[in-house]
Design a protein around this motif. Structure first.
Motif, PDB file in Angstrom:
ATOM      1  N   LYS A   6      -9.086  -4.348 -18.737  1.00 37.32           N
ATOM      2  CA  LYS A   6      -9.450  -2.926 -18.764  1.00 37.32           C
ATOM      3  C   LYS A   6      -8.339  -2.071 -18.153  1.00 37.32           C
ATOM      4  O   LYS A   6      -8.033  -0.986 -18.647  1.00 37.32           O
ATOM      5  N   LEU A   7      -7.757  -2.565 -17.071  1.00 34.06           N
ATOM      6  CA  LEU A   7      -6.645  -1.852 -16.441  1.00 34.06           C
ATOM      7  C   LEU A   7      -5.496  -1.684 -17.422  1.00 34.06           C
ATOM      8  O   LEU A   7      -4.947  -0.579 -17.578  1.00 34.06           O
ATOM      9  N   ALA A  22      -6.483   3.909  -9.389  1.00 35.36           N
ATOM     10  CA  ALA A  22      -7.694   3.190  -9.781  1.00 35.36           C
ATOM     11  C   ALA A  22      -8.786   3.465  -8.748  1.00 35.36           C
ATOM     12  O   ALA A  22      -8.652   3.077  -7.585  1.00 35.36           O
ATOM     13  N   ILE A  23      -9.827   4.161  -9.169  1.00 31.75           N
ATOM     14  CA  ILE A  23     -10.894   4.543  -8.240  1.00 31.75           C
ATOM     15  C   ILE A  23     -11.847   3.370  -8.071  1.00 31.75           C
ATOM     16  O   ILE A  23     -12.598   3.013  -8.975  1.00 31.75           O
ATOM     17  N   GLN A  40      -1.486  -3.393 -10.229  1.00 35.87           N
ATOM     18  CA  GLN A  40      -1.885  -2.082  -9.740  1.00 35.87           C
ATOM     19  C   GLN A  40      -1.711  -1.988  -8.220  1.00 35.87           C
ATOM     20  O   GLN A  40      -2.057  -2.926  -7.496  1.00 35.87           O
ATOM     21  N   ARG A  41      -1.170  -0.872  -7.745  1.00 40.15           N
ATOM     22  CA  ARG A  41      -0.960  -0.695  -6.308  1.00 40.15           C
ATOM     23  C   ARG A  41      -1.623   0.561  -5.749  1.00 40.15           C
ATOM     24  O   ARG A  41      -1.766   0.677  -4.537  1.00 40.15           O
ATOM     25  N   LEU A  42      -2.010   1.512  -6.577  1.00 35.46           N
ATOM     26  CA  LEU A  42      -2.660   2.736  -6.118  1.00 35.46           C
ATOM     27  C   LEU A  42      -4.159   2.631  -6.345  1.00 35.46           C
ATOM     28  O   LEU A  42      -4.615   2.455  -7.482  1.00 35.46           O
ATOM     29  N   PHE A  43      -4.921   2.737  -5.259  1.00 34.04           N
ATOM     30  CA  PHE A  43      -6.373   2.676  -5.340  1.00 34.04           C
ATOM     31  C   PHE A  43      -6.975   3.856  -4.594  1.00 34.04           C
ATOM     32  O   PHE A  43      -6.454   4.279  -3.559  1.00 34.04           O
ATOM     33  N   GLY A  44      -8.077   4.379  -5.117  1.00 32.86           N
ATOM     34  CA  GLY A  44      -8.717   5.541  -4.525  1.00 32.86           C
ATOM     35  C   GLY A  44     -10.128   5.253  -4.061  1.00 32.86           C
ATOM     36  O   GLY A  44     -10.886   4.547  -4.745  1.00 32.86           O
ATOM     37  N   GLU A  45     -10.477   5.797  -2.910  1.00 35.32           N
ATOM     38  CA  GLU A  45     -11.812   5.630  -2.340  1.00 35.32           C
ATOM     39  C   GLU A  45     -12.349   6.979  -1.879  1.00 35.32           C
ATOM     40  O   GLU A  45     -11.578   7.880  -1.525  1.00 35.32           O
ATOM     41  N   ALA A 215     -13.763   3.119 -16.214  1.00 31.74           N
ATOM     42  CA  ALA A 215     -13.085   2.498 -17.357  1.00 31.74           C
ATOM     43  C   ALA A 215     -12.356   1.215 -16.951  1.00 31.74           C
ATOM     44  O   ALA A 215     -12.020   0.394 -17.814  1.00 31.74           O
ATOM     45  N   ILE A 216     -12.146   1.028 -15.653  1.00 31.01           N
ATOM     46  CA  ILE A 216     -11.467  -0.167 -15.145  1.00 31.01           C
ATOM     47  C   ILE A 216     -12.460  -1.143 -14.518  1.00 31.01           C
ATOM     48  O   ILE A 216     -12.452  -2.335 -14.810  1.00 31.01           O
TER      49      ILE A 216
END
Length: 222
Positions: A6-7, A22-23, A40-45, A215-216
């Protein structure tokens, strides 16, 4: 499809120069690790304590973006590690981020959150409030935060014309802010707009960072 698949599917839709956050809120560390293993290295919370627990458990080169409403009493928990706070909506928040970041001798990147959506529940600055902050508040004196751009959410509607209009409005305002206040500051370059349901429209209207979750990772289960 797996998280990695999906990513990749989402990344394939993004033109060069557009970053993906990526949330991962409400999703377990194992799923974040799978996306990490895929590059992937950027993640959101959206919740500070959840983000802090995941940051402790997961690889240290992850760049954590906080995208939820900032509660000043929770800043101390993310100050040691958060890369970017995308949801700054007041001088008070900037000052508190600066104060806590100074304890760790680090700089926290910040995006000013604009309110352009029609829902009253959305947080953020109006364009006039944003201008006032940049013109009258002593943000330039802060040494441990740096304003790197703007963030916004469009209205939660199926009307694509309305969504496009709002994203275009934010892009125009981004260009104004860049020219008036950050013309000589190359770090002011991020326009974070668009989520799973509307990020292609955001990209077509000038966003260079998108925040995609379901979506991921699939639908979240709070």
């Amino acid at each position: 499809m797996s998280v990695a698949e999906k990513l990749t599917s989402v990344l394939d839709t993004l033109p060069e120069g557009v970053e993906l956050v990526a949330i991962s809120k409400y999703h377990p560390a194992t799923m974040i690790q799978e996306a990490y293993n895929a590059g992937q290295r950027l993640f959101g919370e959206n919740h500070v304590l959840e983000m802090a627990a995941k940051a402790e458990a997961l690889p240290k080169d992850i760049r954590w973006h906080f995208t939820g409403h900032v509660q000043t009493n929770k800043i101390k928990y993310m100050a040691p590690f958060v890369d970017t706070v995308q949801s700054v909506d007041s001088m008070r928040v900037l000052k508190e981020l600066d104060r806590h970041a100074s304890r760790y001798d680090r700089i926290i990147r910040c995006l000013l959150q604009l309110h352009v959506a029609q829902e009253e529940t959305k947080f953020g600055l109006t364009p006039d409030e944003c201008r006032k902050l940049l013109e009258t508040e002593p943000w330039k004196e802060l040494e441990h935060v740096r304003i790197d751009g703007l963030m916004a959410m469009a209205s939660n509607t199926s009307d694509e014309n309305q969504i496009r209009k709002e994203f275009r409005q934010v892009h125009d305002f981004f260009c104004e802010v860049k020219a008036r206040y950050f013309a000589d500051e190359p770090h002011f370059c991020i326009l974070s707009e668009g989520m799973t349901q509307d990020y292609p429209i955001a990209v077509s209207e000038g966003a260079n960072m998108v925040r995609v979750g379901s979506a991921i990772f699939g639908e979240r289960n709070p």
